[in-house]
Design a protein around this motif. Structure first.
Motif, PDB file in Angstrom:
ATOM      1  N   HIS A   1       0.889  -1.151   0.086  1.00 50.68           N
ATOM      2  CA  HIS A   1      -0.044  -0.140  -0.039  1.00 50.68           C
ATOM      3  C   HIS A   1       1.103   1.150   0.015  1.00 50.68           C
TER       4      HIS A   1
ATOM      5  N   ARG B   1      -2.336  -1.466  -3.536  1.00 48.03           N
ATOM      6  CA  ARG B   1      -3.261  -0.232  -3.182  1.00 48.03           C
ATOM      7  C   ARG B   1      -2.631   0.770  -3.345  1.00 48.03           C
TER       8      ARG B   1
ATOM      9  N   THR C   1      -3.208   5.140  -2.296  1.00 52.74           N
ATOM     10  CA  THR C   1      -4.032   6.237  -1.862  1.00 52.74           C
ATOM     11  C   THR C   1      -3.573   7.597  -2.527  1.00 52.74           C
TER      12      THR C   1
ATOM     13  N   ASP D   1      -9.578  12.672  -8.353  1.00 50.87           N
ATOM     14  CA  ASP D   1     -10.609  12.052  -9.367  1.00 50.87           C
ATOM     15  C   ASP D   1     -10.173  11.793 -10.517  1.00 50.87           C
TER      16      ASP D   1
ATOM     17  N   ALA E   1      -7.126   9.097 -10.540  1.00 56.57           N
ATOM     18  CA  ALA E   1      -7.780   7.607 -10.241  1.00 56.57           C
ATOM     19  C   ALA E   1      -8.356   7.231 -11.599  1.00 56.57           C
TER      20      ALA E   1
ATOM     21  N   GLU F   1      -6.605  -1.524  -6.182  1.00 59.73           N
ATOM     22  CA  GLU F   1      -7.462  -0.930  -5.484  1.00 59.73           C
ATOM     23  C   GLU F   1      -7.054   0.678  -5.488  1.00 59.73           C
TER      24      GLU F   1
ATOM     25  N   ARG G   1      -7.528   4.554  -3.689  1.00 61.43           N
ATOM     26  CA  ARG G   1      -8.409   5.491  -2.707  1.00 61.43           C
ATOM     27  C   ARG G   1      -8.150   6.744  -3.055  1.00 61.43           C
ATOM     28  N   THR G   2      -9.118   7.698  -2.837  1.00 65.29           N
ATOM     29  CA  THR G   2      -8.818   9.136  -3.071  1.00 65.29           C
ATOM     30  C   THR G   2      -9.213   9.825  -1.905  1.00 65.29           C
ATOM     31  N   LEU G   3      -8.398  10.723  -1.452  1.00 68.66           N
ATOM     32  CA  LEU G   3      -8.689  11.632  -0.305  1.00 68.66           C
ATOM     33  C   LEU G   3      -8.737  13.165  -0.964  1.00 68.66           C
TER      34      LEU G   3
ATOM     35  N   HIS H   1      -3.864   8.146   8.695  1.00 67.77           N
ATOM     36  CA  HIS H   1      -4.115   7.226   7.513  1.00 67.77           C
ATOM     37  C   HIS H   1      -2.906   6.406   6.979  1.00 67.77           C
TER      38      HIS H   1
END
Length: 251
Positions: free
Chosen positions: A30, A54, A56, A85, A88, A99, A101-103, A115
């Motif tokens: 990750h 993964r 982020t 966005d 991603a 996978e 993930r967005t913040l 996090h």
């Protein structure tokens, strides 16, 4: 690993330093990428393509026209979208097996540390010293490896800091918070391709660390792209560093 994954990563699996075991290690890893701009674009693209399981993405900005000169993960039709966005979307198009993930927010120190609970490595792709110092503190507080890069004008810098190594310096050992300059690319400019060079190398160091291979930890790599001159500077751990020195030494 199914046949599609074996084929997708076959050229990497052929490397004796990687193999199937290394590829599976990447798939279980990750990485958190802070900043989806000039450095974050190639970094995220290559980590996704390499099969890091993964990712982020952290950024609170939206895509602007002036970004597109160097931020290759974005496109003209995504101007106005949040960078996380847009990023991603590009990453999923390259590798749907991972996978993402967005913040879409600006994190403070406490939030970032939370996090990092299940993150293996952070890639600092920010463009200001305040964020870099914060990321450094969060990584050393949580024992998370940090791949750091920076670009401005025709110059690039690269290093990796590993809190799990007792002799590893940290970003604060390299720059004092009170002396750091606050210049950014938006103020001084940057050559379009330079973030691509340094971001790709940043991703390379992250992949090597995840695979357990030697990295540039303890070194600062400096590129003068105008003259195409590389320098490697040894960075020693500051025994009195307020971030990474042991309490017994720093007191």
């Amino acid at each position: 690993m199914d046949d599609d994954a074996l084929l997708r990563y076959s050229r990497q699996i052929l490397l004796p330093q990687v193999g199937i075991e290394g590829q599976e290690k990447l798939g279980a890893s990750h990485a958190l990428i802070l900043g989806v701009g000039g450095l974050g674009s190639p970094t995220a693209l290559y980590l996704a393509a390499a099969g890091v399981g993964r990712l982020t993405l952290v950024d609170f900005d939206a895509v602007e026209l002036s970004n597109l000169q160097r931020q290759i993960i974005h496109s003209t039709d995504r101007i106005g979208q949040p960078k996380v966005d847009s990023g991603a979307q590009a990453l999923r198009a390259i590798n749907p097996l991972i996978e993402i993930r967005t913040l879409d927010q600006q994190l403070d120190l406490a939030q970032l540390q939370n996090h990092l609970a299940d993150v293996d490595i952070v890639l600092d792709c920010s463009d200001n010293f305040a964020t870099r110092f914060m990321v450094n503190r969060a990584c050393f507080a949580t024992g998370t490896a940090l791949a750091s890069a920076a670009v401005i004008r025709f110059e690039g810098q690269l290093s990796l800091f590993d809190p799990t190594q007792a002799d590893s310096p940290c970003y604060h050992c390299l720059y004092d918070e009170g002396e750091a300059e606050a210049e950014t690319c938006s103020q001084t400019g940057v050559l379009a391709s330079l973030p691509g060079v340094m971001g790709s190398l940043q991703a390379t160091e992250a992949l090597k660390w995840l695979l357990g291979l030697p990295t540039v930890c303890g070194q600062l790599m400096v590129l003068d792209a105008l003259r195409m001159d590389w320098r490697s500077l040894r960075v020693k751990k500051d025994p009195h560093c307020p971030v990474c020195a042991s309490p017994a030494v720093s007191s």
